[in-house]
Enzyme design. Structure first.
Site, mmCIF file in Angstrom:
data_model
loop_
_atom_site.group_PDB
_atom_site.id
_atom_site.type_symbol
_atom_site.label_atom_id
_atom_site.label_comp_id
_atom_site.label_asym_id
_atom_site.label_seq_id
_atom_site.Cartn_x
_atom_site.Cartn_y
_atom_site.Cartn_z
ATOM 1 N N ASP A 107 0.878 -1.182 0.000
ATOM 2 C CA ASP A 107 0.000 0.000 0.000
ATOM 3 C C ASP A 107 0.911 1.227 0.000
ATOM 4 O O ASP A 107 2.130 1.108 0.182
ATOM 5 C CB ASP A 107 -0.892 -0.011 1.265
ATOM 6 C CG ASP A 107 -1.805 1.208 1.354
ATOM 7 O OD1 ASP A 107 -2.288 1.679 0.308
ATOM 8 O OD2 ASP A 107 -2.026 1.716 2.475
ATOM 9 N N SER A 108 0.295 2.407 -0.141
ATOM 10 C CA SER A 108 1.067 3.633 -0.015
ATOM 11 C C SER A 108 1.596 3.793 1.404
ATOM 12 O O SER A 108 2.490 4.615 1.636
ATOM 13 C CB SER A 108 0.178 4.834 -0.333
ATOM 14 O OG SER A 108 -0.884 4.891 0.604
ATOM 15 N N CYS A 136 -4.550 -1.350 -1.795
ATOM 16 C CA CYS A 136 -4.760 0.086 -1.934
ATOM 17 C C CYS A 136 -5.740 0.307 -3.083
ATOM 18 O O CYS A 136 -5.481 -0.159 -4.207
ATOM 19 C CB CYS A 136 -3.420 0.742 -2.243
ATOM 20 S SG CYS A 136 -3.513 2.498 -2.601
ATOM 21 N N GLU A 138 -1.959 8.069 8.500
ATOM 22 C CA GLU A 138 -0.583 7.601 8.308
ATOM 23 C C GLU A 138 0.309 7.959 9.506
ATOM 24 O O GLU A 138 1.240 7.236 9.815
ATOM 25 C CB GLU A 138 -0.067 8.250 7.014
ATOM 26 C CG GLU A 138 1.195 7.707 6.438
ATOM 27 C CD GLU A 138 1.143 6.261 5.973
ATOM 28 O OE1 GLU A 138 0.077 5.771 5.555
ATOM 29 O OE2 GLU A 138 2.173 5.599 6.061
ATOM 30 N N CYS A 149 -11.042 3.431 1.029
ATOM 31 C CA CYS A 149 -9.590 3.608 1.117
ATOM 32 C C CYS A 149 -9.159 2.715 2.274
ATOM 33 O O CYS A 149 -9.815 2.714 3.328
ATOM 34 C CB CYS A 149 -9.247 5.069 1.403
ATOM 35 S SG CYS A 149 -7.531 5.328 1.934
ATOM 36 N N HIS A 184 -6.929 2.901 4.383
ATOM 37 C CA HIS A 184 -6.562 3.581 5.629
ATOM 38 C C HIS A 184 -7.787 3.775 6.540
ATOM 39 O O HIS A 184 -7.643 3.846 7.755
ATOM 40 C CB HIS A 184 -5.973 4.968 5.344
ATOM 41 C CG HIS A 184 -4.543 4.964 4.898
ATOM 42 N ND1 HIS A 184 -4.133 4.426 3.706
ATOM 43 C CD2 HIS A 184 -3.414 5.462 5.497
ATOM 44 C CE1 HIS A 184 -2.815 4.594 3.584
ATOM 45 N NE2 HIS A 184 -2.361 5.223 4.646
HETATM 46 N N1 DGL Z 1 -4.749 3.344 1.176
HETATM 47 C C1 DGL Z 1 -4.899 3.877 -0.116
HETATM 48 C C2 DGL Z 1 -6.240 3.515 -0.728
HETATM 49 O O1 DGL Z 1 -6.827 2.510 -0.389
HETATM 50 C C3 DGL Z 1 -4.554 5.298 -0.397
HETATM 51 C C4 DGL Z 1 -4.122 6.217 0.646
HETATM 52 C C5 DGL Z 1 -3.270 7.313 0.051
HETATM 53 O O2 DGL Z 1 -3.823 8.329 -0.406
HETATM 54 O O3 DGL Z 1 -2.070 7.100 -0.002
HETATM 55 O O4 DGL Z 1 -6.721 4.200 -1.619
#
Ligand code: DGL
Length: 257
Positions: free
Chosen positions: A10-11, A73, A152, A183, A185
């Site tokens: 993931d990011s 992600c 994050e 997302c 996160h």
């Molecule tokens: N966790 C990522 C997602 O599911 C993106 C979060 C980010 O913007 O880096 O889209």
């Protein structure tokens, strides 16, 4: 490292919410998680940038011997999944997408808020997904710039986070019947979101992704035949001990997501 592991990336920390679901369903598999926290957030970068960063990670996971890759992600899945499958046809590549389908099935003719990054909602992939279910439920997309970056940081109890969620979500209080966390996160702040929107159903892609990984590993004959628990290793583009400690802490919190 033996060459029988599943690579997950993931990011940043968000993908750890998916990783937890993968390890719950497939406890005997080995997992290497890579968080590109040095380049987060992906959701506010161009599609080309996200594609280049993601393909580079997939290349490295495959060359380290990953037998499958999970793009944990939503943003990276829309940008790179198709190309990665073309490049590595012999490696199962599993992506995530906003859980619009289960939400629309459950909340027929009701209003569903779809929280995601600006990039995920702007992509063709989301537009196609939404158009498949727009008859079924009324989907309200809500781009949440800044939210993934805030998560994050790891400190999930701060008043600033509550204020950010309140500013984003207060117009929808009493106006929606369910929420898609589009997302990876966002499941980490489910209790904080619930505090604003109340006790309505939440949908995320974690369990569906885990079932899809199991299906693909089974189809390819790639499931481990080991009977003992697998390992989970964390790696990050931020090369500090603290970052790995943060990932491990998020993994233990992910049990409640
Ligand atoms: N966790 C990522 C997602 O599911 C993106 C979060 C980010 O913007 O880096 O889209």
């Amino acid at each position: 490292m033996d060459e029988d592991f599943v690579g997950v990336f993931d990011s940043g920390v968000g993908g750890i919410s998916i990783l937890k679901k993968l390890t719950d369903l497939l406890p005997r598999e080995d997992f290497l998680f890579y968080g590109d926290s040095a380049n987060a957030p992906y959701g506010e970068k161009s599609e080309e940038e996200v594609r280049a960063l993601s393909m580079d990670i997939i290349d490295r996971l495959v060359s380290r011997g990953a037998k499958a890759v999970v793009i944990a992600c939503n943003t990276a899945t829309s940008a790179v999944a198709q190309q990665a499958r073309e490049k590595y046809p012999y490696v199962p590549i599993v992506g995530v997408e906003p859980a619009v389908k289960p939400a629309a099935m459950k909340l027929t003719h009701k209003k569903v808020l779809v929280m995601a990054t600006p990039q995920t909602l702007a992509r063709e992939k989301y537009k196609n997904l939404a158009s498949r279910f727009e008859e079924q439920a009324s989907l309200i997309p809500l781009a949440c710039p800044g939210l993934a970056s805030r998560i994050e940081r790891g400190d999930l109890g701060g008043e600033d986070l509550h204020q950010m969620l309140y500013d984003l979500l207060s117009p929808y209080v009493g106006q929606v019947d369910g929420v898609v966390l589009g997302c990876t996160h966002y499941p980490f702040v489910k209790p904080q979101i619930r505090k604003v929107l109340g006790d309505i159903p939440f949908f995320d892609g974690g369990e569906g992704t885990a079932r899809q990984l199991r299906r693909r590993l089974t189809e390819e004959g790639f499931l481990t035949d080991r009977t003992t628990p697998g390992w989970v290793i964390f790696d990050s583009s931020i090369k500090t001990e603290q970052e790995i400690v943060l990932y491990e802490r998020m993994f233990s919190l992910a049990g409640d997501c």
